[in-house]
Design a protein around this motif. Structure first.
Motif, PDB file in Angstrom:
ATOM      1  N   ALA A 157       0.824  -1.208   0.000  1.00  0.00           N
ATOM      2  CA  ALA A 157       0.000   0.000   0.000  1.00  0.00           C
ATOM      3  C   ALA A 157       0.858   1.258   0.000  1.00  0.00           C
ATOM      4  N   VAL A 158       1.939   1.271   0.776  1.00  0.00           N
ATOM      5  CA  VAL A 158       2.815   2.449   0.846  1.00  0.00           C
ATOM      6  C   VAL A 158       3.501   2.696  -0.490  1.00  0.00           C
ATOM      7  N   SER A 159       3.691   1.645  -1.278  1.00  0.00           N
ATOM      8  CA  SER A 159       4.360   1.790  -2.574  1.00  0.00           C
ATOM      9  C   SER A 159       3.479   2.460  -3.619  1.00  0.00           C
ATOM     10  N   VAL A 160       2.158   2.418  -3.435  1.00  0.00           N
ATOM     11  CA  VAL A 160       1.236   2.935  -4.456  1.00  0.00           C
ATOM     12  C   VAL A 160       1.426   4.428  -4.729  1.00  0.00           C
ATOM     13  N   PRO A 161       1.491   5.312  -3.702  1.00  0.00           N
ATOM     14  CA  PRO A 161       1.693   6.737  -4.004  1.00  0.00           C
ATOM     15  C   PRO A 161       2.979   7.008  -4.775  1.00  0.00           C
ATOM     16  N   ALA A 162       4.022   6.233  -4.483  1.00  0.00           N
ATOM     17  CA  ALA A 162       5.280   6.428  -5.206  1.00  0.00           C
ATOM     18  C   ALA A 162       5.120   6.048  -6.675  1.00  0.00           C
ATOM     19  N   VAL A 163       4.370   4.987  -6.959  1.00  0.00           N
ATOM     20  CA  VAL A 163       4.116   4.598  -8.348  1.00  0.00           C
ATOM     21  C   VAL A 163       3.425   5.741  -9.088  1.00  0.00           C
ATOM     22  N   ILE A 164       2.408   6.315  -8.474  1.00  0.00           N
ATOM     23  CA  ILE A 164       1.658   7.410  -9.109  1.00  0.00           C
ATOM     24  C   ILE A 164       2.560   8.622  -9.334  1.00  0.00           C
ATOM     25  N   ALA A 165       3.376   8.961  -8.339  1.00  0.00           N
ATOM     26  CA  ALA A 165       4.260  10.128  -8.466  1.00  0.00           C
ATOM     27  C   ALA A 165       5.306   9.921  -9.553  1.00  0.00           C
TER      28      ALA A 165
END
Length: 396
Positions: free
Chosen positions: A165-173
């Motif tokens: 879950a924490v990795s998802v915002p980094a993927v979007i950014a």
């Protein structure tokens, strides 16, 4: 620093949490999947081996990919294997996910280091590196304890879901803001990059990074038995001491990043000498609670200030091989992280007691100072003789 760099640090935070969180989850994993605790411990070894082997290999594989594509591929693979790990009931599958996660982690960090250097203003590579590596130190302070709490409350699988879950915002950014230029932009062909990595200045920096990181993780790995068996803290004091070490590491990375670009040689010389003295004093005073608390914080600060500065030196020295330079820097750190605890374990098995890892850490830093001093002497003599001279610190 660009906002994207902080999103890359968020991904590194997730990856650092994944690497270290198993220390608090192994008993639950062993019980749930019906394997022995030593067998479950192989999950940690598999990740470490994947990081060491994967860093240069993944960097070589991705060197001609656009940076955005490389970062996304590695991070999405990392995310997906954590989902698989969270749902599997087969230990063999979980073990395989740890190897794949380590390969993806190693590739991501190699490209992220090159991306951070490219995004930084001229002469600010050290600060950019410190922001990125700050994700790892925050994983020690926040991520690992949080993973342990999740494991206790909702089972070990919840920690794997949290990392995904924490990795998802980094993927979007990354999709939104990382430039699409080649990961190896401005670099030579693969053979040229590998030849560039043979430069003495770079090799010395890699060796020093492995030695310093080996010293750091030698003591960090055996900190719990040291503070309970020698200092006299109860089990409840162990998380506090580990958090202090993590806090020191964050302070060290942050402070080191601000000095690494302007005064790297004084930082390495003074910081390295202070680090050696600190390990010796810690070994001699480990039975004193107040001294232990202070030295855990101080040594965490010094270890990561010196270590992050050395990584910045690698990136400065590997300007013609940015992605492979990041890959070899990642491998060097993980060689130290694997070898240091092994040497500490050998000293413990030989019956030298729980202070032994501290003495091993002191020895490793002493060797690093000797190597760095010899390399600096060669540089000074070459400069005096009118030669080009290469040094372990960067010539910007």
């Amino acid at each position: 620093m660009p906002f994207t760099l902080y999103m890359l640090a968020l991904a590194v935070f997730a990856q650092g949490t994944s690497e270290f969180m198993l220390s608090g989850l192994i008993p639950d994993i062993a019980a749930d999947l019906q394997v022995s605790i030593p067998a479950a411990g192989a999950l940690t070894s598999a990740f470490a081996a994947g990081m060491v082997v994967g860093a240069p290999l993944m960097a070589l594989l991705s060197r001609r990919w656009p940076r955005r594509r490389a970062l996304l591929v590695f991070l999405i693979v990392f995310l997906l294997v954590h989902v698989v790990g969270a749902v599997t009931t087969d230990f063999g599958v979980l073990l395989a996910t740890r190897v794949v996660a380590a390969l993806a982690n190693a590739g991501f960090l190699a490209v992220a280091l090159a991306t951070a250097a490219a995004m930084a203003a001229p002469g600010a590579t050290g600060r950019a590196t410190s922001v990125l590596l700050g994700g790892t130190t925050l994983a020690c302070i926040v991520g690992v304890p949080a993973g342990a709490v999740l494991g206790q409350e909702w089972g070990w699988r919840s920690a794997f879901w949290a990392v995904a879950a924490v990795s998802v915002p980094a993927v979007i950014a990354i999709m939104a803001s990382v430039p699409g230029g080649p990961a190896g932009a401005g670099a030579r062909g693969a053979g040229g990059e590998l030849r560039a990595l043979r430069r003495p200045r770079l090799l010395v920096a890699l060796l020093l990074g492995a030695l310093v990181n080996g010293a750091t993780f030698c003591t960090f790995t055996y900190l719990a038995p040291l503070v309970t068996g020698v200092t006299g803290f109860g089990a409840a004091g162990v998380p506090v001491v580990l958090a202090l070490f993590g806090l020191g590491s964050f302070v060290g990375v942050t402070a080191g990043g601000r000095l690494a670009d302007r005064r790297p040689r004084p930082l390495l010389a003074v910081g390295g000498a202070a680090l050696l003295v600190g390990w010796v004093v810690f070994a001699l005073t480990a039975g004193n609670a107040a001294a232990t608390v202070v030295l855990v914080l101080v040594q965490g600060t010094l270890s990561f200030a010196v270590g992050s500065t050395l990584i910045a030196q690698v990136l400065y020295a590997a300007v013609e091989a940015p992605t492979l330079g990041g890959g070899f820097a990642t491998a060097a750190l993980n060689v130290g992280a694997a070898a240091g605890p092994w040497w500490g374990g050998v000293a413990l098995a030989a019956g030298f007691g729980y202070r032994a890892p501290l003495w091993v850490s002191a020895l490793l830093v002493a060797v690093a100072l000797a190597v760095g001093g010899a390399a600096e002497g060669v540089r000074v003599r070459r400069r005096a003789a009118g030669g080009a001279g290469e040094a372990p610190a960067p010539a910007r």
